[in-house]
Write a protein that holds these residues in place. Structure first.
Motif, PDB file in Angstrom:
ATOM      1  N   SER A 109       0.782  -1.274  -0.047  1.00 18.83           N
ATOM      2  CA  SER A 109      -0.086  -0.202   0.027  1.00 18.83           C
ATOM      3  C   SER A 109       0.888   1.338   0.134  1.00 18.83           C
ATOM      4  O   SER A 109       0.328   2.467  -0.314  1.00 18.83           O
ATOM      5  CB  SER A 109      -0.743   0.129   1.251  1.00 18.83           C
ATOM      6  OG  SER A 109      -0.242   0.143   2.558  1.00 18.83           O
ATOM      7  N   LEU A 110       2.076   1.204   0.342  1.00 13.74           N
ATOM      8  CA  LEU A 110       3.036   2.435   0.485  1.00 13.74           C
ATOM      9  C   LEU A 110       4.014   2.469  -0.765  1.00 13.74           C
ATOM     10  O   LEU A 110       4.694   3.444  -0.669  1.00 13.74           O
ATOM     11  CB  LEU A 110       3.982   2.125   1.715  1.00 13.74           C
ATOM     12  CG  LEU A 110       3.131   2.233   3.019  1.00 13.74           C
ATOM     13  CD1 LEU A 110       4.340   2.032   4.020  1.00 13.74           C
ATOM     14  CD2 LEU A 110       2.535   3.576   3.156  1.00 13.74           C
ATOM     15  N   VAL A 111       3.825   1.610  -1.561  1.00 10.38           N
ATOM     16  CA  VAL A 111       4.918   1.782  -2.862  1.00 10.38           C
ATOM     17  C   VAL A 111       5.014   3.219  -3.340  1.00 10.38           C
ATOM     18  O   VAL A 111       6.033   3.865  -3.428  1.00 10.38           O
ATOM     19  CB  VAL A 111       4.637   0.574  -3.842  1.00 10.38           C
ATOM     20  CG1 VAL A 111       5.392   0.749  -5.028  1.00 10.38           C
ATOM     21  CG2 VAL A 111       4.702  -0.629  -3.502  1.00 10.38           C
ATOM     22  N   GLU A 112       3.935   3.782  -4.046  1.00 12.01           N
ATOM     23  CA  GLU A 112       4.086   4.974  -4.528  1.00 12.01           C
ATOM     24  C   GLU A 112       4.587   6.147  -3.850  1.00 12.01           C
ATOM     25  O   GLU A 112       5.232   7.070  -3.985  1.00 12.01           O
ATOM     26  CB  GLU A 112       2.491   5.307  -5.307  1.00 12.01           C
ATOM     27  CG  GLU A 112       2.124   4.642  -6.563  1.00 12.01           C
ATOM     28  CD  GLU A 112       1.618   3.195  -6.138  1.00 12.01           C
ATOM     29  OE1 GLU A 112       1.521   2.640  -7.202  1.00 12.01           O
ATOM     30  OE2 GLU A 112       1.286   3.034  -5.016  1.00 12.01           O
ATOM     31  N   ILE A 113       4.082   6.005  -2.351  1.00 13.02           N
ATOM     32  CA  ILE A 113       4.392   7.057  -1.278  1.00 13.02           C
ATOM     33  C   ILE A 113       5.942   7.138  -1.169  1.00 13.02           C
ATOM     34  O   ILE A 113       6.577   8.355  -1.318  1.00 13.02           O
ATOM     35  CB  ILE A 113       3.458   7.010  -0.289  1.00 13.02           C
ATOM     36  CG1 ILE A 113       2.078   7.275  -0.441  1.00 13.02           C
ATOM     37  CG2 ILE A 113       4.007   7.780   0.952  1.00 13.02           C
ATOM     38  CD1 ILE A 113       1.232   6.855   0.956  1.00 13.02           C
ATOM     39  N   ILE A 114       6.605   5.870  -0.906  1.00 12.21           N
ATOM     40  CA  ILE A 114       7.698   5.659  -0.617  1.00 12.21           C
ATOM     41  C   ILE A 114       8.752   5.988  -2.024  1.00 12.21           C
ATOM     42  O   ILE A 114       9.610   6.645  -1.732  1.00 12.21           O
ATOM     43  CB  ILE A 114       8.210   4.174  -0.026  1.00 12.21           C
ATOM     44  CG1 ILE A 114       7.642   4.125   1.419  1.00 12.21           C
ATOM     45  CG2 ILE A 114       9.779   4.180  -0.193  1.00 12.21           C
ATOM     46  CD1 ILE A 114       7.878   3.041   2.102  1.00 12.21           C
ATOM     47  N   ILE A 115       8.182   5.649  -3.107  1.00 11.45           N
ATOM     48  CA  ILE A 115       8.931   6.064  -4.148  1.00 11.45           C
ATOM     49  C   ILE A 115       9.125   7.403  -4.503  1.00 11.45           C
ATOM     50  O   ILE A 115      10.112   7.982  -4.577  1.00 11.45           O
ATOM     51  CB  ILE A 115       8.420   5.390  -5.561  1.00 11.45           C
ATOM     52  CG1 ILE A 115       8.516   3.930  -5.518  1.00 11.45           C
ATOM     53  CG2 ILE A 115       8.945   5.998  -6.866  1.00 11.45           C
ATOM     54  CD1 ILE A 115       7.981   3.111  -6.581  1.00 11.45           C
ATOM     55  N   THR A 116       7.969   8.131  -4.373  1.00 11.56           N
ATOM     56  CA  THR A 116       7.967   9.637  -4.237  1.00 11.56           C
ATOM     57  C   THR A 116       8.763  10.250  -3.396  1.00 11.56           C
ATOM     58  O   THR A 116       9.701  11.060  -3.767  1.00 11.56           O
ATOM     59  CB  THR A 116       6.547  10.100  -4.231  1.00 11.56           C
ATOM     60  OG1 THR A 116       5.440   9.592  -5.261  1.00 11.56           O
ATOM     61  CG2 THR A 116       6.405  11.645  -4.154  1.00 11.56           C
ATOM     62  N   LEU A 117       8.991   9.749  -2.218  1.00 15.42           N
ATOM     63  CA  LEU A 117       9.859  10.473  -1.051  1.00 15.42           C
ATOM     64  C   LEU A 117      11.108  10.319  -1.415  1.00 15.42           C
ATOM     65  O   LEU A 117      11.923  11.140  -1.462  1.00 15.42           O
ATOM     66  CB  LEU A 117       9.492   9.795   0.304  1.00 15.42           C
ATOM     67  CG  LEU A 117       8.209  10.092   1.055  1.00 15.42           C
ATOM     68  CD1 LEU A 117       8.124   9.366   2.351  1.00 15.42           C
ATOM     69  CD2 LEU A 117       8.226  11.461   1.338  1.00 15.42           C
TER      70      LEU A 117
END
Length: 292
Positions: A40-48
């Motif tokens: 569930s966190l893939v896009e958020i962590i990639i963006t960070l």
């Protein structure tokens, strides 16, 4: 894909596919893992890690780096994948997830894993640690930011709300917190255990600037985090609406995805097949241990 900063939608989409494949694969090889809250966190962590945070992989303890605290520490495999892709350690280290003597335990550990800023896993504690780091940075007049991700089930812990009061009282405007609001926890939907609603109003009442975003939309994530960074005189909370186990057809949006057990190779093949979904160019397959 090997890069530090990426901007194109095509590159971001490709990176997300690779992350979901690797996270699923290393958990299956390890015999199980917390797949739901990791995917569930893939896009958020990639963006960070690839669009926002200032880091020096060659110097993991660089004092002026942005800090990241994964308070829901059981989602470590996604963070580990980001760290490997950014060059904090070699990608083949990912194959040692949860093995004896590994640098990559199931819950993140700052002592043994290059690039991890805070040990976490005892739910409710990470935000307090983020507060301490953010306050120390302000007292030292540093301009770096502190980012923290908390879980929605985790947000039922009382320590989260003590930390919320502390951060607002000290006007920690160098702190950006993201709630992974996938609306499920280990036993059931969050609303059936202890509802967080009205979650946005709760955080505002504690003195925070609050935003909402689709936690899988690249533009929304990037724009919302930058708006949160720009907030002055108060901490910022982003409520990210996400899908648990996003991108794995075997488990997406199912309660049983919180932790999965993989007893044999047949189950490994079935679960990894959940991320090899049909796309414009056919099913996605990624032989990441040998190159694409």
């Amino acid at each position: 894909m090997d890069t530090d900063r990426i901007e194109s939608r095509q590159q971001l989409d490709q990176l997300a596919k690779e992350f979901r494949y690797i996270v699923t694969d290393i958990m299956c090889r390890a015999g199980g893992g917390h797949i739901g809250g990791s995917l569930s966190l893939v896009e958020i962590i990639i963006t960070l890690y690839f669009r926002i945070m200032n880091l020096k992989p060659e110097n993991p303890r660089w004092e002026d780096r942005d800090r990241f605290i994964l308070s829901k520490g059981h989602a470590g495999p996604t963070l580990y994948t980001a760290l490997a892709y950014r060059g904090f350690f070699e990608k083949d280290v990912l194959l040692t997830l949860n093995a004896n003597g590994t640098k990559l335990p199931s819950h993140v550990d700052q002592v043994i894993t290059p690039g991890v800023d805070q040990t976490a896993g005892s739910l409710g504690q990470g935000l307090s640690c983020a507060n301490g780091i953010a306050l120390a940075n302000k007292l030292r007049k540093r301009t770096n930011n502190v980012f923290c991700i908390v879980g929605d089930g985790e947000s039922q812990e009382g320590q989260i709300w003590e930390a919320a009061m502390f951060a607002a009282h000290h006007k920690l405007d160098n702190l950006v917190v993201i709630t992974d609001y996938n609306k499920m926890q280990i036993d059931a939907e969050v609303d059936k255990i202890v509802s967080l609603e009205p979650v946005v109003d709760k955080w505002r009442s504690f003195g925070w600037e609050v935003f909402e975003m689709d936690g899988h939309d690249w533009d929304e994530i990037y724009d919302t985090i930058n708006k949160a960074i720009a907030v002055k005189d108060k901490p910022a909370m982003i409520v990210a609406h996400t899908v648990k186990a996003k991108g794995n057809a075997c488990y997406e949006n199912r309660i049983e995805c919180h932790f999965i057990s993989i007893p044999d190779e047949n189950e490994h093949k079935r679960v990894i097949g959940g991320v090899c979904v049909e796309g414009d160019e056919g099913p996605f397959h990624f032989n990441w241990t040998e190159g694409k």
